[in-house]
Structure formats: structure tokens, C-alpha cells
Design an enzyme around this catalytic site. Structure first.
Site, PDB file in Angstrom:
ATOM      1  N   SER A  61       0.831  -1.202   0.000  1.00 13.69           N
ATOM      2  CA  SER A  61       0.000   0.000   0.000  1.00 13.69           C
ATOM      3  C   SER A  61       0.866   1.252   0.000  1.00 13.69           C
ATOM      4  O   SER A  61       1.981   1.249   0.535  1.00 13.69           O
ATOM      5  CB  SER A  61      -0.882  -0.017   1.254  1.00 13.69           C
ATOM      6  OG  SER A  61      -1.435   1.238   1.509  1.00 13.69           O
ATOM      7  N   LYS A  96       1.586  -3.235   6.749  1.00 10.50           N
ATOM      8  CA  LYS A  96       2.110  -3.396   5.386  1.00 10.50           C
ATOM      9  C   LYS A  96       3.623  -3.156   5.369  1.00 10.50           C
ATOM     10  O   LYS A  96       4.384  -3.882   4.716  1.00 10.50           O
ATOM     11  CB  LYS A  96       1.407  -2.437   4.422  1.00 10.50           C
ATOM     12  CG  LYS A  96      -0.070  -2.720   4.212  1.00 10.50           C
ATOM     13  CD  LYS A  96      -0.304  -4.061   3.533  1.00 10.50           C
ATOM     14  CE  LYS A  96      -1.751  -4.271   3.167  1.00 10.50           C
ATOM     15  NZ  LYS A  96      -2.015  -5.612   2.590  1.00 10.50           N
ATOM     16  N   TYR A 107      -2.696  -0.032  10.123  1.00  8.38           N
ATOM     17  CA  TYR A 107      -2.849  -0.726   8.835  1.00  8.38           C
ATOM     18  C   TYR A 107      -1.588  -0.526   8.002  1.00  8.38           C
ATOM     19  O   TYR A 107      -0.988  -1.490   7.507  1.00  8.38           O
ATOM     20  CB  TYR A 107      -4.070  -0.199   8.077  1.00  8.38           C
ATOM     21  CG  TYR A 107      -4.047  -0.547   6.610  1.00  8.38           C
ATOM     22  CD1 TYR A 107      -4.310  -1.844   6.184  1.00  8.38           C
ATOM     23  CD2 TYR A 107      -3.727   0.411   5.644  1.00  8.38           C
ATOM     24  CE1 TYR A 107      -4.263  -2.181   4.843  1.00  8.38           C
ATOM     25  CE2 TYR A 107      -3.683   0.082   4.304  1.00  8.38           C
ATOM     26  CZ  TYR A 107      -3.950  -1.213   3.908  1.00  8.38           C
ATOM     27  OH  TYR A 107      -3.890  -1.535   2.574  1.00  8.38           O
TER      28      TYR A 107
END
Length: 340
Positions: A126, A155, A151
Site C-alpha cells: 500500500s 504493510k 494498517y
């Protein structure tokens, strides 16, 4: 001989579109999904589009035995790893849940791949790994982090784990695909984004306002240093993104080591610009209210796509109007999601 690709999270939004493109490109597909954020009905939709019903395992990347069964029962040539929780706001309130699933589950997968000697991996990363970038457009050689939410951190940690794995295990060929903001749906209207509960992403929320499920769009902040004060993002059609995975798989098969590539359009659009484009697509006014900024959000984020063109031979082809038209087609044809 056909190559077989395992797609973790393959009934999800990006996963399902990628499975369609893989099948249409001549690959055999095996899907692993726990159906946490998707429906088994997606499998029949994939079959309707492609004429092929993919092999499916309802299991979880946190289930080491379930993973081992999938690898034991199939001759796999590569893995595309989508399975993971993905809501920025939720990750801020539930960090341990995100780290457990996105990191511990991924470790299970990588260990299983190593044990079964499956060395080709495309990882769903991402643009959040860049944190709040010093400048835009964002290039792959920019400093990573500090991330602004758990989040993004999950990643970033996965990327570091995979870099360390690549050093230790030179047989691996790993491509880290750093997505910007996927929107849109398959032009058939059969598959698209179906969020659980209140949508965390902009387009599904706008679509639910347009169809009458929600009263108005909440615009998180209007005081960013952007042309209209709202956040600017690089929105990419999910089919373009899926096609990027086909190119990444081909790239992985031809090399060893690890590489990171941005997948975006190279253009930023503000929240209000997206709202206006969706109004045009659906022919309805989208009511909205300006509310406080959301924790973890940044002002601007869009990609430099030079490397994707040079390394993968890929570039996005769908414009913002097509993205909104395809989103609206899916939403209007599937007001209650994919349940058949």
C-alpha cells in the site's frame, strides 16, 4: 503447461477482479478466503464472467493446518497475497487485531510457501508505507514511514519481513505492489466493492448515498493544503490494478530477488472532485457535510508511475469518469451486495 496461482483473499474486492484477469490470461486459480469481508457467491460471479469456477478453500491464513492442506493438494507456481484487514480508521482503534491478522497470518503463509518450495510471491502492499510523504508524486525510492496508522504499519512490517526473507532465501522472487486508491468495479456490474457495515472507503460510501442507503457523505476535513481543502488521492480503477498483478506475476517468474512497484495513475483527485464525478455518473446530487479530519489521514498522496511502465510494462488506462460509471453500475445492480 498452465501455471497455477494461489490467491489469498481471492473473493474480496481486489482479489476477485484479479482472479478474473488471471483466468482470462490463461492461469489456473486457487482461492483461499475466510469470507470475513466477502461472500462465497462471488465464486459464481467469477464463473459467469470467465466461464471457469475457481477451486476454493474456506480457510484462514492464521490456520497453519488449513494453509498446509491448500499447498499439499495443489501444485502451486505462485501466490498473490491479498488476505488482510484493510480499514485505516478501524486499524487505529483495533491495532492488535490488525497486527495479529496481517502480520502473524502472513508469516504463516510465507513459512508454508518455503516448506512447499513455492518461491514466487506478489504481495499486496500500500502507498500507506510512505507515511506522510515530503513531496508528491511518490517514487519507490522515497523513505518509508513513519506510517500514520496500524494498517500502514502492518504493510510496512510485511515489506521488511519479505526483504529479510529474500536475503536469507535467494530462491524467492517477490514483487511488492504498493497500491494507491482502488475504486470502480468490473464493467459487467457482477463484482465490485461490498463493504461490511459503514463503508471505510470513499467510493462505496458515495455510492450508498446515491442509492439512498445513507443520507450524506462525510468529508473528513476541508482545511488541508490542497486546491479545495479536501484530501487528494490517486484513484485507480480496480481492473487496471488487477491487470497490474498479471504483469507482476510475469515479472516474478522471470527473476529472483525482491522489488517494489507503485500502482496508481499518477494523478491526484480531491474528495470533492470524486463526488462531482460520481454525481455526473449517476445523475443525482450527492449530499455531503464537512466533518473533522480523520486520525491517520494525510493531505496528498499520488504516485510516480514511471517504474511500473519501465519494469512491468504497465500503465493505468481507465479515467475517473469510467471508474465512477463502473462503481455506479455495480451499486445500482447490487443494492444489497453480492448474496445470490
Amino acid at each position: 503447461m498452465k501455471k497455477t496461482i494461489l490467491v489469498t483473499g481471492g473473493t474480496g474486492y481486489i482479489g476477485s477482479h484479479t482472479c478474473v484477469e488471471l483466468i482470462q490470461a490463461g492461469y489456473d486459480v486457487v482461492i483461499l478466503d475466510n469470507l470475513y469481508n466477502s461472500s462465497k457467491a462471488v465464486l459464481k460471479r467469477i464463473e459467469t464472467i470467465t466461464g471457469v469456477l475457481p477451486k476454493f478453500y474456506e480457510t484462514d491464513i492464521l490456520d497453519a493446518e488449513g494453509l498446509d492442506q491448500v499447498f499439499s493438494e495443489n501444485h502451486l507456481d505462485a501466490v498473490i497475497h491479498f488476505a488482510g484487514y484493510k480499514a485505516v480508521g478501524e486499524s487505529v482503534s483495533k491495532p492488535l487485531t490488525y497486527y495479529q491478522n496481517n502480520i502473524a497470518g502472513s508469516l504463516n503463509l510465507y513459512e508454508t510457501m518455503k516448506r512447499h518450495q513455492v518461491y514466487n510471491l506478489v504481495f499486496s502492499s500500500s502507498a500507506t508505507v510512505y507515511g506522510d510523504p515530503a513531496s508528491v508524486p511518490i517514487r519507490e525510492d522515497f523513505l518509508l514511514g513513519p506510517t500514520t496508522n496500524p494498517y500502514g504499519t502492518s504493510k510496512l512490517y510485511n515489506e521488511q519481513i519479505l526483504r529479510d526473507l529474500s536475503k536469507a532465501e535467494p530462491e524467492f522472487s517477490i514483487v511488492l505492489l504498493r497500491y494507491f486508491n482502488p475504486i470502480g468495479a468490473h464493467h459487467s456490474g457482477l463484482i465490485g466493492e461490498v463493504p461490511n457495515g459503514i463503508p471505510n472507503n470513499l467510493l462505496p460510501y458515495i455510492a450508498q448515498v446515491a442509492i439512498g442507503k445513507r443520507d450524506y457523505l462525510s468529508v473528513f476535513g476541508s482545511d488541508y493544503s490542497t486546491p479545495d481543502g479536501t484530501g487528494v488521492r490517486d484513484y485507480i480503477h480496480v481492473v487496471d490494478l488487477a491487470l497490474g498483478h498479471i504483469k507482476a506475476i510475469e515479472y516474478a517468474f522471470g527473476r529472483k530477488g525482491i522489488d517494489a512497484v507503485n500502482l496508481g495513475t499518477g494523478h491526484g483527485y480531491s474528495v470533492l472532485q470524486i463526488k462531482d464525478a460520481f454525481q455526473k455518473a449517476c445523475g443525482k446530487k450527492i449530499a455531503f457535510k464537512i466533518v473533522d479530519r480523520r486520525p491517520g489521514d494525510i493531505a496528498e498522496c499520488y504516485a510516480d508511475t514511471t517504474k511500473a511502465k519501465e519494469v512491468l510494462g504497465w500503465s493505468a488506462k481507465y479515467d475517473i469518469d469510467t471508474m465512477c460509471q463502473d462503481s455506479w453500475r455495480f451499486q445500482s445492480q447490487n443494492p444489497d451486495g453480492i448474496n445470490d
